[in-house]
Write a protein that holds these residues in place. Sequence first.
Motif, PDB file in Angstrom:
ATOM      1  N   VAL A  60       0.820  -1.223   0.000  1.00  0.00           N
ATOM      2  CA  VAL A  60       0.000   0.000   0.000  1.00  0.00           C
ATOM      3  C   VAL A  60       0.848   1.264   0.000  1.00  0.00           C
ATOM      4  O   VAL A  60       0.306   2.363   0.082  1.00  0.00           O
ATOM      5  N   ALA A  61       2.173   1.132  -0.089  1.00  0.00           N
ATOM      6  CA  ALA A  61       3.039   2.314  -0.021  1.00  0.00           C
ATOM      7  C   ALA A  61       2.747   3.292  -1.150  1.00  0.00           C
ATOM      8  O   ALA A  61       2.672   4.511  -0.937  1.00  0.00           O
ATOM      9  N   LEU A  62       2.563   2.787  -2.370  1.00  0.00           N
ATOM     10  CA  LEU A  62       2.274   3.670  -3.502  1.00  0.00           C
ATOM     11  C   LEU A  62       0.901   4.321  -3.352  1.00  0.00           C
ATOM     12  O   LEU A  62       0.726   5.504  -3.665  1.00  0.00           O
ATOM     13  N   LEU A  63      -0.075   3.550  -2.886  1.00  0.00           N
ATOM     14  CA  LEU A  63      -1.397   4.118  -2.630  1.00  0.00           C
ATOM     15  C   LEU A  63      -1.305   5.217  -1.577  1.00  0.00           C
ATOM     16  O   LEU A  63      -1.960   6.262  -1.690  1.00  0.00           O
ATOM     17  N   GLY A 110     -10.342  21.418  -2.797  1.00  0.00           N
ATOM     18  CA  GLY A 110     -10.487  20.950  -4.171  1.00  0.00           C
ATOM     19  C   GLY A 110     -10.567  19.442  -4.259  1.00  0.00           C
ATOM     20  O   GLY A 110     -10.746  18.738  -3.268  1.00  0.00           O
ATOM     21  N   ILE A 111     -10.425  18.947  -5.456  1.00  0.00           N
ATOM     22  CA  ILE A 111     -10.395  17.516  -5.733  1.00  0.00           C
ATOM     23  C   ILE A 111      -9.523  17.315  -6.958  1.00  0.00           C
ATOM     24  O   ILE A 111      -9.434  18.210  -7.812  1.00  0.00           O
ATOM     25  N   ASP A 112      -8.855  16.191  -7.054  1.00  0.00           N
ATOM     26  CA  ASP A 112      -7.949  15.927  -8.173  1.00  0.00           C
ATOM     27  C   ASP A 112      -8.164  14.505  -8.682  1.00  0.00           C
ATOM     28  O   ASP A 112      -7.799  13.537  -8.014  1.00  0.00           O
ATOM     29  N   LEU A 113      -8.762  14.398  -9.856  1.00  0.00           N
ATOM     30  CA  LEU A 113      -8.982  13.097 -10.490  1.00  0.00           C
ATOM     31  C   LEU A 113      -7.833  12.707 -11.413  1.00  0.00           C
ATOM     32  O   LEU A 113      -7.879  11.646 -12.021  1.00  0.00           O
ATOM     33  N   TYR A 171      -4.884   3.461  -8.699  1.00  0.00           N
ATOM     34  CA  TYR A 171      -4.762   4.039  -7.365  1.00  0.00           C
ATOM     35  C   TYR A 171      -5.752   5.168  -7.113  1.00  0.00           C
ATOM     36  O   TYR A 171      -5.908   5.597  -5.959  1.00  0.00           O
ATOM     37  N   LEU A 172      -6.425   5.650  -8.147  1.00  0.00           N
ATOM     38  CA  LEU A 172      -7.262   6.845  -8.006  1.00  0.00           C
ATOM     39  C   LEU A 172      -8.417   6.638  -7.038  1.00  0.00           C
ATOM     40  O   LEU A 172      -8.578   7.384  -6.063  1.00  0.00           O
ATOM     41  N   MET A 173      -9.259   5.643  -7.293  1.00  0.00           N
ATOM     42  CA  MET A 173     -10.456   5.460  -6.478  1.00  0.00           C
ATOM     43  C   MET A 173     -10.120   5.108  -5.033  1.00  0.00           C
ATOM     44  O   MET A 173     -10.750   5.591  -4.098  1.00  0.00           O
TER      45      MET A 173
END
Length: 367
Positions: free
Chosen positions: A67-70, A85-88, A268-270
């Motif tokens: 999970v390090a990258l997440l 804000g939000i960043d997709l 990794y986004l969601m």
Amino acid sequence: MSTIETLAAPVEPSPGPVAAYSGKKRGTLQASRLVAPGTLALILIVFSVLSPVFFTVGNLFGILGQVALLALAAIGLTLVVRAGGIDLSIGVALDLGALASAWLIHDGYRAWVAVAGGLLFALAVGAVNALLIVILRIPAFLATLSVWFAGTSVQQLLTGGGAPIYLSAPLVPDGFAVIGRGYFLGIDAAIVNAVSISLVVALLLGITRYGRKLTMAGEQPSAARISGLRTNALIASAYLLCAVIAGFAGVVLAARSNGYVPGSGQAYLMDAIGAVFIGATISRYGRVSVGGTLIGVVIFGLLDNGLNLIGLSFFWQDLARGLVLLSILLAAVVLGRAKSRPATGIFALLRTTKHQALTNTAKGNRK
């Protein structure tokens, strides 16, 4: 305390018969903050019973490495959400960081050049986001969604239709390989990188004037402008920092996997968004934090690992993850619901988004 520090602090309800919290409301509000840690503890207990391998030192450290990258992607997103804000497009920044670094290593460049190239490619994503959101005033959701689509096409164009880049292990410089596959005092380098970045961002948000100003710009934008803060610069800096951190995650990914696969960062986004929102539930004001985000990341990591160990079909795993996420958010909302509770952090962001949508609809109807 300075004016900026005073305004950046959440507004406490004034005492009195109308605004004062009752004992029951205080109790339910405190209970809502324990939902995420309680879920974490429950997952540990349940899977420890179901699998004898789960609660072992080797497996737990393996989970942290996975999970390090997440964690890196989610920490970057925490900065943006803290700024309101939000960043997709963090997946795009991560992918471009991996693409540039793997490409440069493949062409024989030194490790530091590859790392710098990966960070610069990712920084370009943050710069485009800042331009669209701060200068052109495009809503963050739509702006970063557009960058997501455009960035996916850019990757395909740069790789001749989406061809992966494979690095021959003997030709990869040791200085680059150690970033993703090395060990420091017996600890996976990916874990060390994630913990280091997390500590830096936590200190940045928690004890510096920049952190207080960024929080104020995100939670009380009108007050921030009145007090003379350069809110545009603060918001832009959040998107730039988010992109750089995601790009560093991409560099670690390239070093860890000896190559680059187009679109791998989108995975990794969601989970990053879910981890940030889970972390916001531990705050009385719905404010995102590094510690809360890491709790969300670990919940996802433990859940994935436990489901794999008990042999649950892959097709059911996303359903289980979704149910856990939904349960945490619903429990936090129900337990923490109080009329006198101020809307800040995540709650303010959601309320603002809803208000903007209703306003736009009303304007369209009038036309």
